[in-house]
Write a protein that holds these residues in place. Structure first.
Motif, PDB file in Angstrom:
ATOM      1  N   UNK A  88       0.824  -1.210   0.000  1.00  0.00           N
ATOM      2  CA  UNK A  88       0.000   0.000   0.000  1.00  0.00           C
ATOM      3  C   UNK A  88       0.864   1.269   0.000  1.00  0.00           C
ATOM      4  N   UNK A  89       1.897   1.246   0.830  1.00  0.00           N
ATOM      5  CA  UNK A  89       2.798   2.405   0.916  1.00  0.00           C
ATOM      6  C   UNK A  89       3.398   2.719  -0.467  1.00  0.00           C
ATOM      7  N   UNK A  90       3.810   1.650  -1.174  1.00  0.00           N
ATOM      8  CA  UNK A  90       4.431   1.848  -2.485  1.00  0.00           C
ATOM      9  C   UNK A  90       3.420   2.373  -3.492  1.00  0.00           C
ATOM     10  N   UNK A  91       2.184   1.831  -3.453  1.00  0.00           N
ATOM     11  CA  UNK A  91       1.162   2.293  -4.421  1.00  0.00           C
ATOM     12  C   UNK A  91       0.793   3.747  -4.177  1.00  0.00           C
ATOM     13  N   UNK A  92       0.684   4.127  -2.881  1.00  0.00           N
ATOM     14  CA  UNK A  92       0.358   5.533  -2.563  1.00  0.00           C
ATOM     15  C   UNK A  92       1.472   6.445  -3.052  1.00  0.00           C
ATOM     16  N   UNK A  93       2.704   6.006  -2.831  1.00  0.00           N
ATOM     17  CA  UNK A  93       3.841   6.817  -3.277  1.00  0.00           C
ATOM     18  C   UNK A  93       3.759   7.023  -4.790  1.00  0.00           C
ATOM     19  N   UNK A  94       3.450   5.943  -5.506  1.00  0.00           N
ATOM     20  CA  UNK A  94       3.404   5.996  -6.975  1.00  0.00           C
ATOM     21  C   UNK A  94       2.315   6.929  -7.479  1.00  0.00           C
ATOM     22  N   UNK A  95       1.225   7.046  -6.698  1.00  0.00           N
ATOM     23  CA  UNK A  95       0.060   7.808  -7.175  1.00  0.00           C
ATOM     24  C   UNK A  95       0.117   9.284  -6.786  1.00  0.00           C
ATOM     25  N   UNK A  96       1.203   9.727  -6.174  1.00  0.00           N
ATOM     26  CA  UNK A  96       1.255  11.126  -5.732  1.00  0.00           C
ATOM     27  C   UNK A  96       1.274  12.081  -6.920  1.00  0.00           C
ATOM     28  N   UNK A  97       0.782  13.297  -6.652  1.00  0.00           N
ATOM     29  CA  UNK A  97       0.797  14.349  -7.675  1.00  0.00           C
ATOM     30  C   UNK A  97       2.245  14.735  -7.991  1.00  0.00           C
TER      31      UNK A  97
END
Ligand code: DC
Length: 195
Positions: A88-97
């Motif tokens: 989850x941490x990695x996916x959130x990082x990837x989706x940042x503006x």
């Protein structure tokens, strides 16, 4: 703008150097996902517990780049619950503006299969071992054996094994300078950036 660059490949292929350079060039955030597994590996105790409670201080340790930390990382990385805890941490990082570059083993295949750019950076085991040896010193034959052992484990694990995504662009850096490899990666990104 959301724009994800996934950079996968085996140990010491040049992923880290390329990732940092392209992140700086395009102003994207960069996550070295190997550091997450290294931090879990060196923390000791139950690896699943370590992955679930990973804190910034764990990622700031100065022993994360050692050969031992690499081996420990590769061993905890076969545990599906460890991988799940870090997902989850990695996916959130990837989706940042603003855009993100993630480098690792399973970014294009599992973490961000929708990434706009997927690169698979590789080089021969001998070349990779030589580069790692220049960093860590010691016995070069031992470094080569360590690289081969890690390749074997990372490529053959059941959960999220190291392999190129079907649509990844392969960059073999065996006979490239750092500047050439970075230029190749930047060209792939530029070609896919929204106009
Ligand atoms: O990229 P690195 O050498 O720092 O990675 C250390 C180990 O962590 C690697 O041998 C396998 C594991 N790893 C992984 O399984 N998945 C990732 N996305 C990144 C690293």
């Amino acid at each position: 703008m959301k724009f994800t660059v996934a950079i996968d490949g085996p140990a010491a292929a040049g992923k880290g150097t390329i990732s940092r350079a392209v992140a700086e060039r395009f102003g994207f955030a960069h996550l070295d996902t190997g550091a997450l597994y290294r931090a879990v590996g060196v923390k000791g105790g139950d690896p699943v517990e370590a992955a679930n409670t990973l804190a910034p201080a764990d990622l700031a340790r100065d022993d994360l780049r050692s050969l031992e930390a690499g081996q420990a990382a590769s061993k905890v990385a076969v545990i599906p619950e460890v991988r799940a805890a870090l997902l989850e941490f990695q996916r959130k990082f990837a989706a940042q503006e603003g855009g993100a570059v993630l480098d690792g083993r399973d970014i294009g295949t599992v973490i961000c299969p929708e990434a706009e750019v997927k690169l698979f950076v590789t080089a021969s085991a001998e070349v990779r071992a030589h580069r790692r040896w220049l960093e860590v010193g010691g016995d070069e034959a031992k470094v080569l054996a360590e690289v081969r052992e890690r390749d074997e484990r990372d490529m053959n694990r059941a959960d999220a094994p190291l392999k190129p995504a079907p649509d990844a662009v392969l960059i073999d850096t065996s006979e490239m300078s750092i500047d050439e490899a970075v230029a190749r990666a930047c060209a792939e990104i530029t070609a896919r950036l929204p106009a």
